[in-house]
Design a protein around this motif. Structure first.
Motif, mmCIF file in Angstrom:
data_model
loop_
_atom_site.group_PDB
_atom_site.id
_atom_site.type_symbol
_atom_site.label_atom_id
_atom_site.label_comp_id
_atom_site.label_asym_id
_atom_site.label_seq_id
_atom_site.Cartn_x
_atom_site.Cartn_y
_atom_site.Cartn_z
ATOM 1 N N VAL A 60 0.862 -1.173 0.000
ATOM 2 C CA VAL A 60 0.000 0.000 0.000
ATOM 3 C C VAL A 60 0.902 1.227 0.000
ATOM 4 O O VAL A 60 1.578 1.516 0.978
ATOM 5 N N ASN A 61 0.942 1.915 -1.120
ATOM 6 C CA ASN A 61 1.789 3.099 -1.281
ATOM 7 C C ASN A 61 0.920 4.327 -1.482
ATOM 8 O O ASN A 61 0.886 4.909 -2.560
ATOM 9 N N VAL A 62 0.227 4.696 -0.445
ATOM 10 C CA VAL A 62 -0.676 5.839 -0.525
ATOM 11 C C VAL A 62 0.103 7.111 -0.844
ATOM 12 O O VAL A 62 -0.331 7.924 -1.656
ATOM 13 N N GLY A 63 1.268 7.269 -0.235
ATOM 14 C CA GLY A 63 2.064 8.473 -0.459
ATOM 15 C C GLY A 63 2.451 8.643 -1.913
ATOM 16 O O GLY A 63 2.336 9.740 -2.467
ATOM 17 N N TYR A 64 2.888 7.558 -2.552
ATOM 18 C CA TYR A 64 3.281 7.642 -3.957
ATOM 19 C C TYR A 64 2.077 7.917 -4.855
ATOM 20 O O TYR A 64 2.150 8.715 -5.780
ATOM 21 N N GLY A 65 0.994 7.244 -4.581
ATOM 22 C CA GLY A 65 -0.210 7.450 -5.392
ATOM 23 C C GLY A 65 -0.754 8.859 -5.264
ATOM 24 O O GLY A 65 -1.101 9.498 -6.267
ATOM 25 N N VAL A 66 -0.826 9.358 -4.032
ATOM 26 C CA VAL A 66 -1.319 10.723 -3.817
ATOM 27 C C VAL A 66 -0.339 11.740 -4.404
ATOM 28 O O VAL A 66 -0.756 12.728 -5.019
ATOM 29 N N GLY A 67 0.954 11.489 -4.235
ATOM 30 C CA GLY A 67 1.948 12.391 -4.816
ATOM 31 C C GLY A 67 1.836 12.465 -6.326
ATOM 32 O O GLY A 67 1.921 13.547 -6.923
#
Length: 100
Positions: A60-67
């Motif tokens: 789960v890479n929320v930071g990368y996706g949101v970035g």
């Protein structure tokens, strides 16, 4: 001798683009290259940055996706590459390090 060789190679590598530009001045190739190079550099940077990121149900890479979404959204909104990169980076770092 090694330092002299390094200086000469560095100087030639710095001067070569200016020599090529002078020869190609006014050519359609150079005009098209200048128009498409920023987008090409952004695509290469995007692929390089996302290459090592694990995607899928176990990562789960929320930071990368949101970035990524913030970068694309700000760029579509303002058409400013620097602003979109900075905004996306801030969003990614804030979410990845738990600052948000």
């Amino acid at each position: 001798m090694a330092v002299g060789t390094a200086v000469a190679v560095t100087f030639m590598l710095r001067a070569l683009p200016f020599a090529i530009k002078a020869k190609l001045s006014g050519s359609p190739f150079l005009e098209n290259f200048g128009r498409w190079m920023p987008q090409g550099a952004m695509i290469i940077l995007l692929l390089y940055c996302l290459h090592g990121v694990g995607w899928g149900p176990t990562h789960v890479n929320v930071g990368y996706g949101v970035g990524l979404a913030v970068t694309a959204g700000v760029h579509l909104w303002r058409r400013n590459a620097v602003l979109s990169i900075v905004a996306g980076t801030i969003a990614c770092v804030a979410l990845s390090t738990g600052l948000a």
